[in-house]
Design a protein around this motif. Structure first.
Motif, short mmCIF file in Angstrom:
data_model
loop_
_atom_site.label_atom_id
_atom_site.label_comp_id
_atom_site.label_asym_id
_atom_site.label_seq_id
_atom_site.Cartn_x
_atom_site.Cartn_y
_atom_site.Cartn_z
N GLU A 174 -12.32 -6.92 0.82
CA GLU A 174 -12.16 -5.46 1.56
C GLU A 174 -13.49 -5.09 2.01
OE1 GLU A 174 -9.33 -3.81 2.03
OE2 GLU A 174 -8.23 -5.76 1.39
N SER B 72 -9.92 -7.90 -4.64
CA SER B 72 -8.41 -7.85 -4.44
C SER B 72 -8.14 -9.43 -4.28
CB SER B 72 -7.86 -7.09 -3.34
OG SER B 72 -6.87 -7.56 -2.78
N GLN C 197 -5.76 -10.59 -2.99
CA GLN C 197 -4.77 -10.92 -1.83
C GLN C 197 -5.10 -12.33 -1.12
OE1 GLN C 197 -5.31 -8.24 1.58
NE2 GLN C 197 -4.82 -9.64 2.97
N ARG D 76 -14.96 -2.59 -7.48
CA ARG D 76 -15.55 -2.14 -6.35
C ARG D 76 -16.70 -1.62 -6.69
NH1 ARG D 76 -10.66 -1.26 -2.26
NH2 ARG D 76 -9.69 -3.33 -3.00
N GLU E 132 -18.29 1.07 -5.71
CA GLU E 132 -18.19 2.04 -4.79
C GLU E 132 -18.86 3.23 -5.21
OE1 GLU E 132 -14.02 3.22 -2.42
OE2 GLU E 132 -14.01 2.08 -4.24
N LEU F 125 -12.32 4.35 -9.39
CA LEU F 125 -13.09 3.45 -10.76
C LEU F 125 -13.89 2.32 -10.24
CD1 LEU F 125 -9.83 3.69 -13.02
CD2 LEU F 125 -11.79 4.92 -13.39
N ASP G 151 -1.18 -7.25 -6.50
CA ASP G 151 -1.13 -7.64 -5.13
C ASP G 151 0.48 -8.38 -5.02
OD1 ASP G 151 -3.77 -7.08 -3.76
OD2 ASP G 151 -4.21 -8.30 -5.70
N TYR H 217 -8.28 -8.73 7.97
CA TYR H 217 -7.08 -9.53 8.00
C TYR H 217 -5.52 -9.16 8.49
CZ TYR H 217 -6.64 -6.74 3.80
OH TYR H 217 -6.61 -5.91 2.88
N GLU I 165 -3.37 7.98 -1.78
CA GLU I 165 -3.11 6.66 -1.74
C GLU I 165 -2.83 5.94 -3.22
OE1 GLU I 165 -5.99 4.30 0.57
OE2 GLU I 165 -5.17 2.66 -0.23
N VAL I 166 -1.91 5.39 -2.99
CA VAL I 166 -1.46 4.40 -4.46
C VAL I 166 -1.33 2.97 -3.91
CG1 VAL I 166 -0.56 5.97 -6.10
CG2 VAL I 166 1.01 5.19 -4.27
N ARG J 45 0.04 -9.76 7.94
CA ARG J 45 -1.41 -10.63 8.13
C ARG J 45 -1.55 -11.10 9.48
NH1 ARG J 45 -2.51 -7.48 3.93
NH2 ARG J 45 -1.47 -8.20 1.83
N TYR K 88 0.88 -6.24 0.14
CA TYR K 88 0.36 -5.02 -0.19
C TYR K 88 -0.38 -5.08 -1.79
CZ TYR K 88 4.64 -4.44 -2.88
OH TYR K 88 5.81 -4.45 -3.90
N GLY K 89 -1.35 -4.02 -2.06
CA GLY K 89 -2.02 -4.09 -3.14
C GLY K 89 -1.62 -2.64 -3.84
N GLY L 28 -2.83 0.25 -6.49
CA GLY L 28 -3.67 0.32 -7.88
C GLY L 28 -2.89 0.90 -9.01
O1 4AD Z 1 -6.13 -0.37 0.01
P1 4AD Z 1 -6.82 -1.29 -0.95
O2 4AD Z 1 -8.30 -1.44 -0.48
O3 4AD Z 1 -6.24 -2.76 -0.51
C1 4AD Z 1 -6.44 -4.00 -0.75
O4 4AD Z 1 -7.47 -4.24 -1.63
C2 4AD Z 1 -5.56 -4.99 -0.09
N1 4AD Z 1 -6.25 -6.35 -0.29
C3 4AD Z 1 -4.30 -5.11 -1.00
C4 4AD Z 1 -3.33 -6.05 -0.31
O5 4AD Z 1 -3.15 -6.01 0.58
N2 4AD Z 1 -2.92 -7.17 -1.22
O6 4AD Z 1 -6.59 -1.33 -2.43
C5 4AD Z 1 -5.08 -1.16 -3.01
C6 4AD Z 1 -5.22 -0.21 -3.64
C7 4AD Z 1 -5.29 1.30 -3.02
O7 4AD Z 1 -4.27 1.76 -2.46
C8 4AD Z 1 -5.56 2.14 -4.45
O8 4AD Z 1 -4.43 2.48 -5.18
C9 4AD Z 1 -6.20 1.20 -5.21
O9 4AD Z 1 -5.89 -0.16 -4.83
N3 4AD Z 1 -7.71 1.49 -5.21
C10 4AD Z 1 -8.43 2.12 -6.21
N4 4AD Z 1 -7.98 2.56 -7.71
C11 4AD Z 1 -8.97 3.27 -8.29
N5 4AD Z 1 -10.37 3.12 -7.97
C12 4AD Z 1 -10.63 2.42 -6.63
N6 4AD Z 1 -11.95 2.48 -6.38
C13 4AD Z 1 -9.72 1.91 -5.71
N7 4AD Z 1 -9.58 1.26 -4.60
C14 4AD Z 1 -8.62 0.91 -4.33
#
Ligand code: 4AD
Ligand code: MG
Length: 428
Positions: free
Chosen positions: A162, A182, A184, A205, A207, A215, A222, A327, A351-352, A358, A396-397, A399
């Motif tokens: 990501e 992730s 994924q 992350r 972040e 977090l 995933d 991707y 966002e959840v 792909r 999808y992913g 959280g």
């Molecule tokens: O939207 P994200 O970044 O998507 C992916 O990582 C894809 N590779 C997933 C996939 O397609 N298989 O992250 C997915 C979810 C977000 O919608 C959110 O719910 C959660 O992960 N998320 C976090 N939760 C807590 N703390 C963070 N820093 C988060 N970043 C993402």
């Protein structure tokens, strides 16, 4: 020895229970001890006349969080939460607790987080962790019924999933490795083997965000589905969330009550989740007073004000490709958009889930990897998947902490994970 949760089966009988005292009072000849053992809570009543001298002394000595063992008679008591109380015939102190730092008075979040290892014992925190497990279990149940296979993606990876700005970098002997953001990409290899797969584990992350939704270490589900496009992907997510909500309402009503969660909102989850395009969402946000630009990603505040308008989750689909990952397949009707969707939870949660179809064409994917300044060498295996029987695939992913936070009605994700890892917190 029995668990408090089994108490009803022992009405009128003698049992032994071990647990922790979370409250007590004594009045000369009677001691009342509130006990918890993890499975439930019950009041033990100790009468000086019914127990030995040493047992009565132990009752006098007891402090909050002391570990104890009680033998007694199970009696119906309609006033208590469990419907029963324990009339003690023997009592012993396993360990007398030192003065417990968490009291009944209000504590600030920093104090509670510094004492997270103890805070977890509180009734609210227990309810949250039990619901977290309930959500995990419901997810497993749904995916098993759906024919998905669990496929464990690695955590140490040589490549980013990501974007490169939030990677935790570590030394891997004489190479550089990253903690997975992730599972994924690896999961896609699994889907080419088993069709429908999922992983569920911790992701990382780096972040520098200090919001109530972020977090550094969190748990992600995933899911990857072969022969499914971005619309079927949304259908899958919607069915999953409906199943999970239903399961929690059925099995965790006591916990939801402790958290004072308004369950009417969760009960209303049966209707279809509205689907808006990014362009429609931006138009709506502008009406609501946001200064979001036409091709901007939705910020945290945008997600909050938008989802306050809905009582079910909503999907936002087809974001501008430049705000999304390399991707994602582009929309054949408008190449500037990604065939993706985010699921935003209602009541301002945001966002959840993030998901997408792909990119399945080798050369297009290679082009995207280069455009994103990623190294094609480390992605060679991922590109290979497009050489040998490429198919339409989406995933999808989710959280977990965001979902727990919404289901429990919490303000901050920090209470949803046992030991939160945040910008300024690595302890305990
Ligand atoms: O939207 P994200 O970044 O998507 C992916 O990582 C894809 N590779 C997933 C996939 O397609 N298989 O992250 C997915 C979810 C977000 O919608 C959110 O719910 C959660 O992960 N998320 C976090 N939760 C807590 N703390 C963070 N820093 C988060 N970043 C993402
Ligand atoms: Mg996302």
């Amino acid at each position: 020895m029995i668990h408090i949760s089994e108490i009803a089966q022992h009405d009128g009988k003698e049992v032994e229970i071990a647990g922790w005292a979370y409250n007590m009072r004594s009045s000369g000849k009677l001691g009342f001890i509130q006990l918890r053992d993890g499975s439930g809570v019950i009041q033990a009543v100790v009468s000086k006349a019914d127990v030995t001298e040493s047992a009565w002394e132990a009752v006098q000595e007891i402090t909050i969080e002391s570990s104890v063992k009680v033998k007694g008679l199970v009696k119906k008591d309609d006033r208590s939460a469990s419907g029963f109380e324990l009339q003690a015939i023997d009592f012993s102190l396993l360990q007398k607790a030192e003065e417990y730092p968490i009291g009944k008075k209000e504590h600030g979040p920093d104090f509670l987080l510094n004492n997270r290892h103890l805070w977890l014992r509180s009734q609210r925190q227990r309810a949250i962790q039990r619901i977290r497990w309930g959500i995990t279990k419901a997810i497993y149940d749904f995916l098993e019924q759906d024919g998905c296979v669990k496929f464990d993606s690695p955590i140490l990876t040589p490549n980013a999933c990501e974007g490169t700005t939030t990677l935790f970098e570590i030394d891997y002997f004489d190479e550089t490795a990253y903690l997975s953001q992730s599972g994924q990409l690896y999961l896609e290899a699994g889907a080419y083997s088993m069709g429908r797969v999922f992983d569920f584990g911790p992701v990382f992350r780096a972040e520098k965000s200090k919001t109530r939704r972020h977090l550094m270490e969190f748990w992600m589900l995933d899911v990857e589905l072969a022969f499914v496009n971005w619309e079927g992907n949304m259908d899958h997510q919607e069915a999953l969330i409906k199943f999970v909500v239903q399961s929690i309402l059925e099995k965790y009503s006591d916990e939801l009550k402790i958290l004072e969660r308004d369950t009417a909102l969760l009960e209303g989850m049966n209707k279809p989740f509205p689907r808006l395009t990014h362009a429609q969402a931006v138009a709506k946000l502008k009406e609501l007073g946001s200064d979001i630009g036409e091709r901007d990603d939705l910020g945290g505040d945008d997600e909050t004000i938008l989802t306050q308008q809905y009582d079910t989750p909503i999907f936002i689909e087809k974001y501008p490709s430049e705000v999304k990952a390399f991707y994602m397949k582009r929309d054949p009707e408008d190449e500037s958009l990604a065939l993706c969707s985010d699921m935003l939870a209602p009541e301002g949660y945001g966002e959840v889930i993030g998901g997408a179809q792909r990119e399945d064409n080798h050369d297009t994917l290679l082009k995207r990897i280069n455009e994103h300044n990623l190294s094609p060498e480390t992605f060679q295996w991922y590109l290979d998947l497009r050489k040998y029987g490429a198919v339409e695939m989406s995933g999808y992913g989710l959280g977990l902490e965001r979902l727990v936070s919404w289901m429990c009605g919490l303000k901050h994700v920090r209470e949803t994970i046992p030991f939160p890892r945040m910008l300024n917190r690595l302890y305990p």
